[in-house]
Design a protein around this motif. Sequence first.
Motif, PDB file in Angstrom:
ATOM      1  N   UNK A 173     -65.653  66.581  76.187  1.00  0.00           N
ATOM      2  CA  UNK A 173     -64.899  67.688  75.845  1.00  0.00           C
ATOM      3  C   UNK A 173     -65.834  68.961  76.341  1.00  0.00           C
ATOM      4  N   UNK A 174     -65.483  69.374  77.302  1.00  0.00           N
ATOM      5  CA  UNK A 174     -66.004  70.541  78.182  1.00  0.00           C
ATOM      6  C   UNK A 174     -65.247  71.814  77.380  1.00  0.00           C
ATOM      7  N   UNK A 175     -65.836  72.870  77.809  1.00  0.00           N
ATOM      8  CA  UNK A 175     -65.334  74.269  77.220  1.00  0.00           C
ATOM      9  C   UNK A 175     -63.952  74.593  78.003  1.00  0.00           C
ATOM     10  N   UNK A 176     -63.080  75.223  77.575  1.00  0.00           N
ATOM     11  CA  UNK A 176     -61.716  75.247  77.970  1.00  0.00           C
ATOM     12  C   UNK A 176     -61.894  75.756  79.542  1.00  0.00           C
ATOM     13  N   UNK A 177     -62.552  76.782  79.656  1.00  0.00           N
ATOM     14  CA  UNK A 177     -62.779  77.670  81.014  1.00  0.00           C
ATOM     15  C   UNK A 177     -63.423  76.722  81.823  1.00  0.00           C
ATOM     16  N   UNK A 178     -64.079  75.687  81.877  1.00  0.00           N
ATOM     17  CA  UNK A 178     -64.592  74.705  82.766  1.00  0.00           C
ATOM     18  C   UNK A 178     -63.635  73.735  83.282  1.00  0.00           C
ATOM     19  N   UNK A 179     -62.371  73.851  82.502  1.00  0.00           N
ATOM     20  CA  UNK A 179     -61.249  72.813  83.081  1.00  0.00           C
ATOM     21  C   UNK A 179     -60.877  73.058  84.423  1.00  0.00           C
ATOM     22  N   UNK A 180     -61.149  74.117  85.107  1.00  0.00           N
ATOM     23  CA  UNK A 180     -60.628  74.577  86.426  1.00  0.00           C
ATOM     24  C   UNK A 180     -61.635  73.837  87.507  1.00  0.00           C
ATOM     25  N   UNK A 181     -62.826  73.297  87.055  1.00  0.00           N
ATOM     26  CA  UNK A 181     -63.755  72.766  87.893  1.00  0.00           C
ATOM     27  C   UNK A 181     -63.353  71.269  88.166  1.00  0.00           C
ATOM     28  N   UNK A 182     -63.644  71.063  89.453  1.00  0.00           N
ATOM     29  CA  UNK A 182     -63.392  69.428  89.911  1.00  0.00           C
ATOM     30  C   UNK A 182     -61.871  69.314  90.015  1.00  0.00           C
ATOM     31  N   UNK A 183     -60.848  70.248  89.656  1.00  0.00           N
ATOM     32  CA  UNK A 183     -59.426  69.723  89.505  1.00  0.00           C
ATOM     33  C   UNK A 183     -59.047  69.153  90.881  1.00  0.00           C
TER      34      UNK A 183
END
Length: 188
Positions: A82-92
Amino acid sequence: TGLIGKWHAPSPKEFTENAFDFKRGYFGKHWYPRGNRMAHVTDLNGEHALQYLKGRPKDKNFALCLAFYATHALDNDIPPFQPMNESMKLYQNVTIDPPKTATEEHWKKMPWFFTEKNVGRSRRRHRFDPPSFQAQIKNLYRMATEVDAVIGAIIDELKKQGVYEETMIIFSTDNGVFRGEVSICINH
């Protein structure tokens, strides 16, 4: 001395009180209540590490043990990473290849004592079976990137204080994860 983060070894209060001037411990979750919001454990790691470094006596040597909970998975939660919400853009826009040995054929070549009841086998199904592999491996990598960012902030603070060149930083881990290799997932 400072002790921050994951700690699950026996710690009689009288010993830790004498051994550490600054203690902040948390274990077993990625998110913690913080006022009227939830805070990610890696943010807490960084916040408390910087708080310790900024508040330490500048005329004395120091030691800080910072034990990140990331990248540990949560065995009974979905998603397990469960990463931080702002990290969800990484590796998309990246496709991460699964391990070449993440096949039933490789599983069948494992020693006889590896059965379907093996915890590594059930963790693999929960974390890295083909339908969830991309989402979970990306979340794992996002969490590792978050740890990298906190370490960068700590290094920046050490440089700002003028002690970086004389500070020893030791990296260690108890959490290297099979990503489905030989169809299991377990720390090694």
